[in-house]
Motif scaffolding. Structure first.
Motif, PDB file in Angstrom:
ATOM      1  N   TYR A  76      18.798  19.042  23.818  1.00 32.67           N
ATOM      2  CA  TYR A  76      20.263  19.248  24.300  1.00 32.67           C
ATOM      3  C   TYR A  76      20.989  18.072  24.766  1.00 32.67           C
ATOM      4  N   HIS A  77      20.058  17.375  25.668  1.00 32.21           N
ATOM      5  CA  HIS A  77      20.667  16.351  26.432  1.00 32.21           C
ATOM      6  C   HIS A  77      20.439  14.789  25.509  1.00 32.21           C
ATOM      7  N   PRO A  89      23.295  15.787  22.254  1.00 37.85           N
ATOM      8  CA  PRO A  89      24.106  16.806  22.404  1.00 37.85           C
ATOM      9  C   PRO A  89      25.008  17.388  21.341  1.00 37.85           C
ATOM     10  N   GLU A  90      25.565  16.196  20.407  1.00 38.81           N
ATOM     11  CA  GLU A  90      26.419  16.547  19.337  1.00 38.81           C
ATOM     12  C   GLU A  90      25.685  17.346  18.241  1.00 38.81           C
ATOM     13  N   LEU A 138      24.820  20.986  19.618  1.00 34.93           N
ATOM     14  CA  LEU A 138      25.853  21.599  19.436  1.00 34.93           C
ATOM     15  C   LEU A 138      26.260  22.138  18.323  1.00 34.93           C
ATOM     16  N   TRP A 161      27.279  27.389  27.028  1.00 34.35           N
ATOM     17  CA  TRP A 161      27.255  25.880  26.785  1.00 34.35           C
ATOM     18  C   TRP A 161      28.011  25.498  25.408  1.00 34.35           C
ATOM     19  N   THR A 162      27.671  26.144  24.635  1.00 42.48           N
ATOM     20  CA  THR A 162      28.257  26.429  22.975  1.00 42.48           C
ATOM     21  C   THR A 162      29.667  26.595  23.261  1.00 42.48           C
ATOM     22  N   ASP A 222      32.035  23.968  23.983  1.00 47.31           N
ATOM     23  CA  ASP A 222      31.947  23.034  23.279  1.00 47.31           C
ATOM     24  C   ASP A 222      31.082  21.709  24.126  1.00 47.31           C
ATOM     25  N   GLY A 223      30.032  22.184  24.845  1.00 45.32           N
ATOM     26  CA  GLY A 223      29.356  21.378  25.388  1.00 45.32           C
ATOM     27  C   GLY A 223      29.860  20.775  26.510  1.00 45.32           C
ATOM     28  N   ASP A 274      27.575  21.864  31.875  1.00 42.44           N
ATOM     29  CA  ASP A 274      26.111  21.381  32.216  1.00 42.44           C
ATOM     30  C   ASP A 274      25.226  22.488  31.786  1.00 42.44           C
ATOM     31  N   LEU A 275      24.516  22.370  30.686  1.00 46.98           N
ATOM     32  CA  LEU A 275      23.503  23.496  30.456  1.00 46.98           C
ATOM     33  C   LEU A 275      22.298  23.596  31.395  1.00 46.98           C
TER      34      LEU A 275
END
Length: 196
Positions: free
Chosen positions: A103-104, A107-108, A111, A174-175, A178-179, A182-183
């Motif tokens: 996810y890091h 991220p795009e 997401l 997190w979703t 829209d990201g 911080d997850l």
């Protein structure tokens, strides 16, 4: 001689083709929407026959969810590697880091994948079904950590299920942001809500 299984070139080639087909499928789903894309569309976009596509993925859902295939085993392996003196709940939280990393890194893409899964009922249901196969992996890893005098099977099952729900809820929040959130902090907060 090492006890680790050897990977032959056929397995490597198969994994590469599978990854490429999954990438093509994900791109098409993002562009046209999951429901409007058929297996025939996926095969055509990938430049393979329908039967070839179905040899790699039995359904179009599998083409999306293959991104999560190794998650259960990776979390269980990370759990086994945690210090023996660490409590189960802390060890479970730390073990989740192995699946939060992507996810890091992208991220795009992460997401977009999370949105696709969460917003498509068929994918969401199949993802939860797949996660059920992770429960025994985490339960076994917890049992190995505890040894023969450890917690009951029921307690291990509850911990495994709760940890996976914490992961799902953190990803959902997190979703929904829209990201922007911080997850890792969301995951920490979810685990903290159930801390003993």
């Amino acid at each position: 001689m090492s006890g680790a299984p050897r990977t032959n070139t056929r397995d490597i080639a198969r994994a590469a083709v599978r990854a490429e087909l999954a990438e093509v499928a994900f791109g098409l789903f993002r562009q046209k929407g999951f429901e409007s894309v058929t297996v025939n569309d996926l095969a055509a976009a990938a430049g393979v026959s329908r039967s070839t596509f179905l040899r790699y993925f039995g359904t179009k859902e599998d083409a999306v969810l293959s991104a999560f295939d190794a998650h259960g085993e990776r979390i269980a392996a990370a759990l086994r590697a945690r210090p023996a003196a660490e409590g189960d709940w802390s060890a479970l939280r730390s073990s989740m880091d192995v699946v939060v990393g992507p996810y890091h890194q992208d991220p795009e893409g992460a997401l977009a994948l999370a949105r696709l899964v969460r917003e498509t009922p068929a994918l969401c249901a199949r993802q939860l079904e797949r996660q059920r196969t992770w429960h025994p992996l985490l339960e076994q890893a917890l049992a190995e950590r505890a040894g023969p005098s450890g917690a009951s099977t029921l307690a291990l099952s509850v911990k495994a299920a709760a940890a996976l729900d914490c992961l799902n809820i953190a990803v959902d929040h997190w979703t929904a942001s829209d990201g922007a959130l911080d997850l890792v902090a969301l995951l920490d907060g979810a685990f903290a809500a159930l801390s003993p």
